[in-house]
Every structure is written in C-alpha cells, then in structure tokens.
Design a protein around this motif. Structure first.
Motif, PDB file in Angstrom:
ATOM      1  N   GLU A  43       1.072  -1.021   0.113  1.00 27.04           N
ATOM      2  CA  GLU A  43       0.127  -0.575   0.024  1.00 27.04           C
ATOM      3  C   GLU A  43       0.737   0.842   0.049  1.00 27.04           C
ATOM      4  OE1 GLU A  43      -2.997   0.209  -0.346  1.00 27.04           O
ATOM      5  OE2 GLU A  43      -4.245  -0.963   0.623  1.00 27.04           O
ATOM      6  N   GLU A  44       1.719   1.256   1.242  1.00 24.53           N
ATOM      7  CA  GLU A  44       2.779   2.477   0.793  1.00 24.53           C
ATOM      8  C   GLU A  44       3.434   3.130  -0.431  1.00 24.53           C
ATOM      9  OE1 GLU A  44       2.783   4.349   3.316  1.00 24.53           O
ATOM     10  OE2 GLU A  44       4.616   5.708   2.925  1.00 24.53           O
ATOM     11  N   LEU A  45       4.218   1.987  -0.950  1.00 22.77           N
ATOM     12  CA  LEU A  45       4.683   1.420  -1.815  1.00 22.77           C
ATOM     13  C   LEU A  45       3.482   2.232  -3.358  1.00 22.77           C
ATOM     14  CD1 LEU A  45       6.831  -1.308  -2.131  1.00 22.77           C
ATOM     15  CD2 LEU A  45       7.352   0.641  -1.949  1.00 22.77           C
ATOM     16  N   TRP A  46       2.627   1.831  -3.154  1.00 25.87           N
ATOM     17  CA  TRP A  46       1.061   1.931  -4.758  1.00 25.87           C
ATOM     18  C   TRP A  46       1.559   3.791  -3.751  1.00 25.87           C
ATOM     19  CZ3 TRP A  46      -0.272  -0.018  -8.356  1.00 25.87           C
ATOM     20  CH2 TRP A  46      -1.472   0.224  -9.057  1.00 25.87           C
ATOM     21  N   GLU A  47       0.945   4.155  -2.929  1.00 24.84           N
ATOM     22  CA  GLU A  47       1.112   5.289  -2.416  1.00 24.84           C
ATOM     23  C   GLU A  47       1.704   6.220  -3.463  1.00 24.84           C
ATOM     24  OE1 GLU A  47      -0.542   7.764   1.204  1.00 24.84           O
ATOM     25  OE2 GLU A  47       0.837   7.230   0.319  1.00 24.84           O
ATOM     26  N   LYS A  48       3.243   5.495  -2.864  1.00 22.54           N
ATOM     27  CA  LYS A  48       4.680   6.695  -3.420  1.00 22.54           C
ATOM     28  C   LYS A  48       4.418   6.797  -5.233  1.00 22.54           C
ATOM     29  CE  LYS A  48       7.213   6.150   0.645  1.00 22.54           C
ATOM     30  NZ  LYS A  48       6.648   7.968   0.947  1.00 22.54           N
ATOM     31  N   LEU A  49       4.100   5.784  -5.650  1.00 25.97           N
ATOM     32  CA  LEU A  49       3.884   5.870  -6.903  1.00 25.97           C
ATOM     33  C   LEU A  49       2.993   7.242  -7.008  1.00 25.97           C
ATOM     34  CD1 LEU A  49       4.471   1.669  -7.012  1.00 25.97           C
ATOM     35  CD2 LEU A  49       5.961   3.725  -8.247  1.00 25.97           C
ATOM     36  N   GLY A  50       2.197   6.901  -6.552  1.00 28.24           N
ATOM     37  CA  GLY A  50       1.355   8.262  -6.840  1.00 28.24           C
ATOM     38  C   GLY A  50      -0.560   7.927  -6.950  1.00 28.24           C
ATOM     39  N   HIS A  51      -0.837   6.945  -6.669  1.00 25.76           N
ATOM     40  CA  HIS A  51      -2.433   6.570  -6.475  1.00 25.76           C
ATOM     41  C   HIS A  51      -2.674   6.944  -5.651  1.00 25.76           C
ATOM     42  CE1 HIS A  51      -1.731   4.146 -10.084  1.00 25.76           C
ATOM     43  NE2 HIS A  51      -0.548   3.946  -9.339  1.00 25.76           N
ATOM     44  N   GLY A  52      -4.089   7.250  -5.371  1.00 23.90           N
ATOM     45  CA  GLY A  52      -4.760   8.046  -4.351  1.00 23.90           C
ATOM     46  C   GLY A  52      -5.752   6.730  -4.508  1.00 23.90           C
TER      47      GLY A  52
ATOM     48  N   SER B  97      -6.569   2.704  -2.853  1.00 24.17           N
ATOM     49  CA  SER B  97      -5.938   1.620  -2.120  1.00 24.17           C
ATOM     50  C   SER B  97      -5.859   0.173  -3.423  1.00 24.17           C
ATOM     51  CB  SER B  97      -6.995   0.901  -0.943  1.00 24.17           C
ATOM     52  OG  SER B  97      -6.574  -0.545  -0.857  1.00 24.17           O
ATOM     53  N   ILE B  98      -4.408  -0.307  -2.289  1.00 21.33           N
ATOM     54  CA  ILE B  98      -4.570  -1.621  -3.870  1.00 21.33           C
ATOM     55  C   ILE B  98      -4.610  -2.353  -3.989  1.00 21.33           C
ATOM     56  CG2 ILE B  98      -2.368  -2.345  -3.036  1.00 21.33           C
ATOM     57  CD1 ILE B  98      -0.294  -2.674  -4.902  1.00 21.33           C
ATOM     58  N   SER B  99      -6.212  -2.335  -2.721  1.00 21.06           N
ATOM     59  CA  SER B  99      -6.575  -3.730  -2.456  1.00 21.06           C
ATOM     60  C   SER B  99      -7.163  -4.325  -3.792  1.00 21.06           C
ATOM     61  CB  SER B  99      -7.325  -3.821  -1.344  1.00 21.06           C
ATOM     62  OG  SER B  99      -8.562  -3.049  -1.402  1.00 21.06           O
ATOM     63  N   THR B 100      -7.896  -3.446  -4.395  1.00 26.54           N
ATOM     64  CA  THR B 100      -8.631  -4.243  -5.877  1.00 26.54           C
ATOM     65  C   THR B 100      -7.990  -4.003  -7.465  1.00 26.54           C
ATOM     66  OG1 THR B 100     -10.224  -2.045  -5.682  1.00 26.54           O
ATOM     67  CG2 THR B 100     -10.590  -4.339  -4.113  1.00 26.54           C
ATOM     68  N   VAL B 101      -6.663  -3.344  -7.094  1.00 24.37           N
ATOM     69  CA  VAL B 101      -6.230  -3.268  -8.605  1.00 24.37           C
ATOM     70  C   VAL B 101      -5.475  -4.572  -9.155  1.00 24.37           C
ATOM     71  CG1 VAL B 101      -3.886  -2.204  -9.491  1.00 24.37           C
ATOM     72  CG2 VAL B 101      -5.148  -1.874  -7.231  1.00 24.37           C
ATOM     73  N   THR B 102      -6.446  -4.808 -10.658  1.00 19.56           N
ATOM     74  CA  THR B 102      -5.634  -5.642 -10.931  1.00 19.56           C
ATOM     75  C   THR B 102      -4.695  -6.224 -10.855  1.00 19.56           C
ATOM     76  OG1 THR B 102      -7.900  -5.047 -12.191  1.00 19.56           O
ATOM     77  CG2 THR B 102      -6.155  -6.934 -12.849  1.00 19.56           C
ATOM     78  N   PHE B 103      -4.612  -7.982 -11.118  1.00 16.42           N
ATOM     79  CA  PHE B 103      -3.289  -8.051 -11.030  1.00 16.42           C
ATOM     80  C   PHE B 103      -2.903  -8.318 -12.247  1.00 16.42           C
ATOM     81  CE2 PHE B 103      -1.295 -12.071 -10.205  1.00 16.42           C
ATOM     82  CZ  PHE B 103      -0.580 -11.542  -8.586  1.00 16.42           C
ATOM     83  N   PRO B 104      -1.329  -8.321 -12.042  1.00 19.18           N
ATOM     84  CA  PRO B 104      -0.794  -8.315 -13.321  1.00 19.18           C
ATOM     85  C   PRO B 104      -1.023  -9.028 -14.383  1.00 19.18           C
ATOM     86  CG  PRO B 104       0.349  -7.605 -11.944  1.00 19.18           C
ATOM     87  CD  PRO B 104      -0.391  -8.146 -11.493  1.00 19.18           C
ATOM     88  N   ILE B 105      -1.119  -9.400 -15.603  1.00 16.68           N
ATOM     89  CA  ILE B 105      -1.174 -10.459 -16.577  1.00 16.68           C
ATOM     90  C   ILE B 105      -0.045 -11.032 -16.861  1.00 16.68           C
ATOM     91  CG2 ILE B 105      -2.147 -10.895 -18.997  1.00 16.68           C
ATOM     92  CD1 ILE B 105      -4.585 -10.032 -16.604  1.00 16.68           C
TER      93      ILE B 105
END
Length: 942
Positions: free
Chosen positions: A853-862, A864-872
């Motif tokens: 979550e912390e890295l995701w936020e630092k990547l510029g996302h507002g 939560s990472i919790s429902t972001v699509t899993f990489p293909i």
RNA sequence: GCCUUGGUGGCGGAAUUGGUAGACGCGCUGGAUUCAAAAUCCAGUUCUUUCGGGAGUGUGGGUUCGAUUCCCACCCAAGGUACCA
C-alpha cells in the motif's frame, strides 16, 4: 516520484507504515463485502478461534495468513470476496475461571476477545469486521436455538430420504398408523394403527413423536463424576478416576438431548465424494461413520420366547457358528441364564461393570467370558448353539451380540480355543489349525448345506434370501456412528429453548427467542446434582406472558420449569459460516438474497483436530438445512485445507546432578546431567544463551557455575509442541514490534508447505526482513520515464507466472522465494523502471499488504491497492533463443553447453560430440547411444 | 494391528508431465566498510578426493538412455483409529 533522498524517508519504517495502513483500512472499511455485486463471489473462511486468556502465539495465525493471501489475491482477480472473522466464545476455560474467581464468563470472554482483536489487527488481515459473530452473543445464539427447534420439529423420512416437518408424520399416523412409515427412529418404537393413534392421550402422542424427532430426549449412559458434579469425556478419565482431581467416576444414566445424526450417516459418507477436502480428513470421517454391510439375523432361543438379534458382516459363514456371545450388559443376559450358571454370570457382569470402558478397550490380550447355560437354535440346522457372555463384545455396537464363527474370525477363534469350544471348518481347502481364515476374497464355502461351493458374494446373497424366506433375517447396513449427545451440564453455553410440561419438552415459540442465559450466583452444579442453571432464581417459563419468571412462580399450569442443561461447544459452530452471510439479520437466520448470492464457502482453512467433531456435525446441520430448504447446498465448503501445526524449538541447559555446575551442550558428555528448559527468548540464533539473563529469570541458578565452551554457553535444542510449560512459546506481538507484520506474514509462509507441521525458529526471520528492505530500496531508486529492459521484463513476467501458479496451488512458501529471486535480479539489473515496479507492488500486496500500500501510494496512486487488477502474464517476454544444455553421461550431468534452441537433433549431437569435454569424458570409448531431447537435455550412453 | 501423511545438506525447505538434485533463506567460514559494534555489501558452504574425478534424495531391489519423481518389498517418524462382529 514521492521518495525524498533526505535519508529519513529512504528507510523502511515498517512501524509507521503498518500503523498508517491498518488505520486506513479500518477507517475506509476497505474490506467490507456487499451482498450483491456485478463481480463473481468468493467466500474465504477461517475456523473462528476460541478466545483464550493466553492470547495468540505464532502458530495460530498461520492459517489466517494463508487465507488472507488468498482473499487479497481474489480481490485483485476481480472477485467480490467475503472474508469474515468471529469468535467461538462459549467454552470451558472461561467457566473454569468463573468457578475459581467468581468472575462472570462474559467479562473474561469480552476481555480476551479485545486482546485477540488487537493481535489480529496488528497482523493486517483483510477481514470484514462488520460481519463479526460471537457464539455467546444472544443475537447470535438466537439462531442456534432456532435451528434446534427446527430439528425438534422434524423427522427423517427414509422414503423421500430427507428430513420433513413433523406434521407430515402425524398426518401419516392419522391415516394409517405407523406401520407404513419408514423413518429413522428409536428401536423401541411400538407399532400402532390409525385408530390406536387417535385413541392415544396427548402425552403418549408426544412420547411417540419424541422417538422420531431429529433432536430428542433419551437416557444415555455417561461418565458421571459426583465430586466434580459433571459428566466427563472418555479422555478426561485416567485409570478410572477423573484426570482433574483424581475423583472416582461412575457410569450413570442421564436424560439428555441427542441429535439423530445417524439418519444422515449414508449421506455424510456420500457427500465426501463431492467435496475437495484432504484425504486424511475424509478417511477419518469415513472411519468414524464406520459403514459395514452384512445381515441382521435373529436366533431363536431354545425353551424360550426370546430371540437374539445379531449383526454380522459374514452371513455366508452362518454354518460355522459354534457359539454366540452377548455383551455382559445385554438385556437378555439375566433373562436366559440358567440357575446353575447364575452365580458365575452375575459375578462376571459385576466385574465388567467395574472396569471402565477405556480399561476394557486397552486390555485386548486377556480372553474372558462365562457360559449362560442357555442355547440358541441355528436358523437352518436347528442345532443348539451355546450362548456365552464376554466383554470383547460391546453393548454399544450393532446389537450387542455376536454370532461367533471361530473358523472365520480371529477373536471368535481365540475365544473358542480358550474355552474348548468346537471350531467347525466351513472353508474349502483351508487349514484352520493355527488361526482363523478371514480372507473374504478367497473364500469358497463348504460343509454348509445350500451354500457349498459358493464364494463370499454368492453365499451372502443366497443366505440372505433364505433368511428372509424363513423370516429370521435380512440384509443390513450397520454404522459405527452414534447419535450425538447434545446436553452439557455447564453454565457457559447456549440455553435450550425448552420448558417442561408434565415432564414433556415444549419449544419456546420463535418470536420469543432468544432465551437468554440467566444470571447465577455460583457456576457449580447445585447441591442436588442439577447443572449450574439450577442455581438460577429466575428460570421458569410463563406461557401467558411469554417471559422468563421467578422459579417460585412455577405452578405447572401456566408457568413451567426451563431446561437446565446447555448446548455443547459444537452447537454454535455448526452454522456460523452461513450466518456470516447476513449476520445482522434479526428477522431470519439469513436472508434468501444473502445466501442466494454467497451460496457456500469456496475455501475453508483450519486445523485437522476438528475432523470428526465440528467438521462432521456442521456437515450434518447443513444437510438438514438443505432438506428444509433453508440452505441451497448440501455441502457448505467446496474446498478445505488443514494448516499444519507450528511446533516450538525448545532450548535446554544441562544441570549437573553432582555439583553446582551447568554445562554447555558440547561438554555434557559423560556427565550426570539433566536437561532443564530455558526460555527461548534468552537464546540467540547461534544457540548461545544469555547467561546473566537466564540467572535473572531463574533465580535458583544465580549462584550456579555455567561451564562455557569457547567462551559461550551453547544450549541443546529439541522440537516440541508450543506450550507455556516448555518456555518455547513465541508471541507474534514481539515479532511485529521488532520486524513488522509484513515480515511475520512472509516468514510464516516461507517456513514450508502450509499443510505440513514445521518448527518455529525466530532467527530465520531476518532473511525475509532484509528482503523487504531490499524491495523498499528498489523503489527508492526509481526514476520517471525509464523504459524497462528486456531483462527487467523477463524477471517480472516469470515472477507473475510463478506467483499466480503458487497461489492457485496454495504453495505460498515458494512464492516468497520467487519474490526474493525477483528482487535480487532487479537489484542486480539496477532496474529503475516504473513499468516494472508498479506491477511488482501488486504481486507482493497479498503477502505483504502494508508495504505494498505504501509503495503504491508513493507511486502516485490515491486509492488502496487492494482491488487493483492483478498483472497479466505475457509469455512473449520469456521466449529464449538459446539453451544451456546439460550434457549427461549415463544420466549424470558433467558439463553444460550453450546451443541455439532452433538447432535440430542431429546438429546438437554433432556439436556435443565434437566438444573437447565430451572426448575427455569418453576417454577414447565409443558411445553406445546418444539421446537428444531438444530444448531439454543430451545424454550420452557408453 | 489398520488407515493416512511424510523421510532430500548443520537447519527450514526447492526441484510443475521422469530430464542440470540441494533454488531461496537461516546458520557457518573468509573478506570489505567501521575506532568499535550493529547494519550493509562481496565470496564460499552436500559429502569425499590423489583436485582428474567419485559418491549422493530412509534401506534393498526393479522399470528406463535417464528416477527425489514410476513399480515391488522393507525400515523409521508423525497424525487418526481400534476387541466394530
């Protein structure tokens, strides 16, 4: 890029990060599941814990971490995930504590739950806490009581093979009595006509119906301990006295509620084929149910009107019967014993009664028995068969009587040898002079009249036909499974919604539920031996007011006594998985919409110790709820996984018996030492003991001389169950404090396969912790606009592939290794690309959610990472054009050779044979054969 | 006894349809950095060796060009269960 190179934010400050995101998730209700969604549903369930006073140790969260990873993964995969948690909060320890201290169990339980919740929250689980259930909460147990009432109002119709409302039974009785009814009922149920049924008093009708109800009152033999005022389970009795206190235990009949689970024996067996549960667990349920096929045979007794019913799995051997054995407790024993044998039989029966069941079971070597003097009559030959009693026959199995065929059963054989009873041989070409012949598959029957020459199957069918013709038997399937006693003489459990009118149980109407547990002064049984609820002053049911009132008002006209027993521990856990679907519902156990949407559990994780308890009873309730149209599925959990136990690594110091010295491990040889447990927190990763801390901890040793080796005191190590008394318990709180929840989560998974038991050793956690630091560093050096290299993409995509496969296969340990390899490679590649690091954060997120979550936020996302699509995964990044071939000689790899992948078989062979190392290996020999598998291997034989 | 699961370095373990045994991590050894320590980084680490190599996945056999993986027999450990007719 949000990282600042000021040296402070560069550091992986897990304490701050974890606290921040735990707060965020709670505040935003990130994991709240909705009961309808466009998304497909997925239900991940953990066995809810009993909140004990000791709190959690590192072994407890293992399954929760695994299920949490799976739940989080499924959210990334686009599922609407139900992942609830609650507490199995009725139970003995709180009651014991109440007896000792007077503290109300509700207060203890509340405090323990608070502590559990803190510990669980600290680990970053994605539970939907808005759905929490507690079995001891009246709003919850209202529905446990409700299911009990449903069971009471149902009977099992063998014709429709399901539970039906009791009204369909009474209408049958009114039309034609019970002779046409095929039901699972008590064995002593009388036969009656419609006219007789109509003539019965209301009370008689109720008595009869009780013999059919799926929960019923029956006199059950229990282990009663007068001193403790309670019933004990078999394993609470050691050598005939109570394990706790050593008080005498007697067998006593008590009227108790039972559950007619035996009605479901076959369906519980059949259902196992439809669910993906571990084989050992299925096997233990199969054994527990204990189905055996055979025949029910009735033997007449000479000069007597009594008959002896017998169950046998070998009706084909009926002509080999040379005696019969009854259990000493068998009701016919006193009726058929001849005067001459009376004394001997009575003495034997008395001696047997004194022995505990456990005693009798443990002693399998001693053969004992007594002849009753009576003779049964062979159904075909009419020959007299002596009737014995013997304690190897158990009253509780089958009919409590055995048709003894010594030539075909080893126990019968031993008994016959011991008492010089004839052993007729009824097998073709088999020697029985040394032992019985029990091999069904190779049986050919002889000396058996109409069965001669037949094999087991043919003879069995034939003999059953003949028995039916003469009306002395039929084919029968017998189950070892017994009806489950549902009453407990305890305080801290669900009260039964039952009051008694004229001794007959009556249900409290649904609209007046829950019937709440009354307050009592004392949690012990009453002086008259009644259960603790007997101490309650307000425990009577006023049928006019529909309310609980003072006992003194009981008039047995409108005000009646309430049931004093409470329900057992497994009551509350038998339908909690369904209740989670709609836990706040006050109108129904759950809404049809809720269960229509969630249906059943997709993944259930918990311990194998519940194999024949909770996991069997809950399947029974579910089958019942299915019959009644209350649940849509016969089985409530499609897949189940048993997590293994985490054992402790105990530490020992070696105290010399002859002096004041304590020897280091390497110096103890040849000394007269005893090992003493040392607290594992005083020992470091290299097994060195902090001697000063040890002396402080055990002041008895403050003057002892610790004999060191190379300046260090080295402890001995041993794997044992984690327990307070062995000082090897490791607490997750301390680990979270020192390394963080993400490290603990990763490490618990990294230890090994989920289902295996494995020892805990805190030392290893530094490995996963430094992995997280390396991961963090990777993001700190990220730069905007850097294109990923082919190498970067290859590393990323092989990680995606492996992690996805691992999670699907519940192989969480190998994922952690894969992450480590990935981060090691990306670090070596000096990867700075956002296109790589962004998907990597999602991959890591199910395992280490806080850092993700912390890295995701630092990547510029507002968000939560919790429902972001899993990489293909994209295979194109893994395509290679050359292969480093292992070159083997006679199957042993000797060197490697890099060759293009598009090279053909013959070219490969030529290239390998031309290689100087090949010639060196062959050392002049001519190879017999060369195996080339393109893309795989080359093997040279010769 | 029966049923089930398992047996791989000093330790936890990896090896997806039979194809490079020991990935990854701990521990250990040596080195760098440091006044020193922690932390970090680098190299090595199955055993054995005459430095060519040889042996090796509980034991003994078998199938195969090739077996940790498949087959047979056995040993050991853990869990379940038991005079169940």
């Amino acid at each position: 890029m949000q990282f600042e190179n000021d040296g402070k934010t560069m550091n992986y400050d897990f304490r701050e990060i974890e606290a921040k995101w735990q707060k965020y998730w709670a505040k935003n209700q990130t994991f709240k599941a909705t009961n309808n969604s466009e998304k497909p549903k997925f239900y991940v369930l953990d066995m809810f814990p009993y909140p004990s006073g000791a709190g959690l140790h590192v072994g407890h969260p293992l399954g929760y971490i695994a299920s949490d990873i799976y739940a989080r993964y499924k959210r990334h995969k686009g599922f609407n995930v139900l992942h609830p948690m609650g507490y199995d909060s009725f139970g003995l320890p709180a009651e014991q504590y109440a007896i000792q201290t007077g503290q109300h169990p509700a207060i203890t339980t509340e405090a323990n739950i608070k502590r559990y919740r803190e510990q669980l929250d600290q680990l970053g689980f994605s539970f939907d806490w808005s759905r929490e259930v507690r079995t001891s909460n009246p709003k919850y147990y209202k529905w446990t009581q409700w299911v009990f009432i449903q069971l009471f109002n149902s009977w099992y119709n063998k014709k429709s093979d399901k539970a039906e409302d009791i009204s369909t039974l009474t209408s049958n009785f009114e039309k034609a009595g019970n002779s046409e009814v095929e039901a699972v009922c008590d064995e002593d149920t009388p036969t009656f006509s419609a006219a007789e049924w109509a003539s019965f008093s209301d009370r008689t009708k109720q008595e009869i119906l009780l013999k059919y109800r799926l929960t019923y009152l029956a006199d059950t033999e229990v282990n009663w301990c007068p001193a403790l005022g309670t019933v004990l389970a078999n394993d609470e009795i050691v050598n005939g006295v109570s394990e706790r206190g050593g008080h005498p235990v007697i067998r006593k009949k008590m009227t108790q509620w039972s559950m007619r689970i035996t009605a479901y024996a076959q369906r519980l067996l059949d259902g196992l084929d439809t669910i993906d549960w571990p084989q050992p667990l299925k096997d233990s349920q199969t054994n527990w149910i204990g189905r055996s096929e055979g025949a029910h045979v009735e033997f007449n007794i000479q000069d007597s009107a009594f008959k002896i019913p017998v169950f046998t799995t070998r009706p084909d051997t009926i002509f080999g019967t040379s005696f019969m054995t009854l259990a000493p407790e068998h009701e016919l024993v006193e009726k058929i014993t001849t005067p001459e044998q009376k004394e001997a039989v009575e003495a034997y029966v008395e001696a047997t009664a004194k022995r505990s069941e456990r005693d009798r079971m443990a002693d399998v070597k001693t053969i004992s028995g007594v002849f009753t003097g009576a003779y049964a009559e062979h159904p075909f030959t009419k020959a007299p068969i002596p009737i014995w009693i013997g304690d190897y026959v158990l009253a509780s199995y089958g009919t409590g009587a055995v048709m003894a065929v010594p030539c075909g059963d080893q126990r019968d054989y031993d008994f016959a040898m011991h008492y010089n009873i004839p052993i007729p041989n009824i097998f073709e070409g088999v020697d029985i002079s040394e032992e019985a012949f029990a091999d069904k598959a190779n049986t050919i029957i002889a000396n058996s009249d109409f069965l001669n020459g037949l094999n087991f199957k043919e003879a069995t069918r034939k003999v059953i036909d003949e028995l039916e013709k003469i009306g002395q038997g039929q084919g029968k399937i017998n189950y070892r499974l017994r009806d489950a006693v549902f009453s407990r003489q305890r305080y801290w459990g669900e009260p039964f919604p039952v009051y008694y009118v004229d001794g007959m149980p009556q249900m409290i109407a649904d609209e007046h539920l829950p019937l709440e547990l009354p307050e009592v002064e004392k949690y012990l049984p009453t002086e008259t031996g009644d259960p603790p609820l007997g101490n309650a002053t307000d425990w009577a049911w006023d049928t006019k007011q529909s309310a609980v009132v003072n006992n003194q008002l009981i008039n047995n006209d409108t005000i009646f006594p309430l049931e004093l027993n409470t329900m057992p521990g497994w009551a509350g856990s038998s339908q909690y998985f369904n209740r989670y679907m709609d836990p706040g519902n006050t109108e129904a156990i759950y809404s049809e919409e809720a269960i229509g949407y969630w249906q059943d559990v997709d993944l259930y994780i918990g311990g194998s110790e519940h194999a024949t308890g909770h996991l069997l009873y809950s399947r029974f309730w579910q089958q019942f709820l299915f019959d009644k149209g209350i649940a849509p599925k016969k089985e409530y959990a499609k897949k189940l996984i048993n997590q293994g136990m985490i054992t402790g690594t105990s530490a020992f110091v070696y105290k010399d018996m002859d002096s004041n010295k304590v020897y280091s491990k390497g110096l103890k040889e040849g000394k007269n030492v005893i090992p003493i447990h040392a607290d594992v927190s005083l020992v470091n990763a290299s097994d060195e003991l902090d001697v000063e801390a040890f002396k402080k901890w055990q002041s008895d040793y403050k003057d002892a001389e610790f004999v060191l080796e190379e300046g260090k005191y080295i402890v001995g190590r041993e794997i044992e169950k984690m327990s307070k008394s062995k000082y090897n318990v490791v607490n997750p709180d301390n680990i979270c404090e020192e390394y963080g929840a993400d490290s603990l989560r990763l490490y618990e998974m990294f230890l090994g396969p989920l289902e295996q038991s494995k020892p805990w050793n805190t030392a290893g956690i530094t490995g996963v912790h430094s992995f997280l630091k390396k991961l963090w560093k990777l993001y700190a050096s990220m730069e905007d606009g850097v294109e990923p290299t082919a190498e970067n993409l290859k590393t990323l995509h092989k990680t995606i592939k492996k992690v996805e496969e691992d999670i699907e296969n519940f192989s969480f340990n190998t994922s952690v290794s894969t992450f480590m390899i990935c981060v090691n490679e990306l670090t070596a590649q000096k990867c700075k690309s956002k296109a790589i690091l962004e998907p990597l954060a999602i991959l890591v997120s199910p395992y280490a959610p806080h850092i993700a979550e912390e890295l995701w936020e630092k990547l510029g996302h507002g968000e939560s990472i919790s429902t972001v699509t899993f990489p293909i995964f994209e295979g194109k990044y893994l395509v290679e054009n050359s292969k480093e071939y292992p070159i083997s000689f006679n199957g042993k790899m000797r060197f490697k050779l890099e060759l293009p992948l598009d090279m053909g078989k013959d070219e490969i062979e030529a290239a390998v044979m031309a290689h100087e190392k090949t010639q060196a290996q062959l050392n002049g020999r001519e190879p017999k054969k060369v195996i080339v598998v393109p893309g795989k291997i080359v093997n040279i034989v010769g």
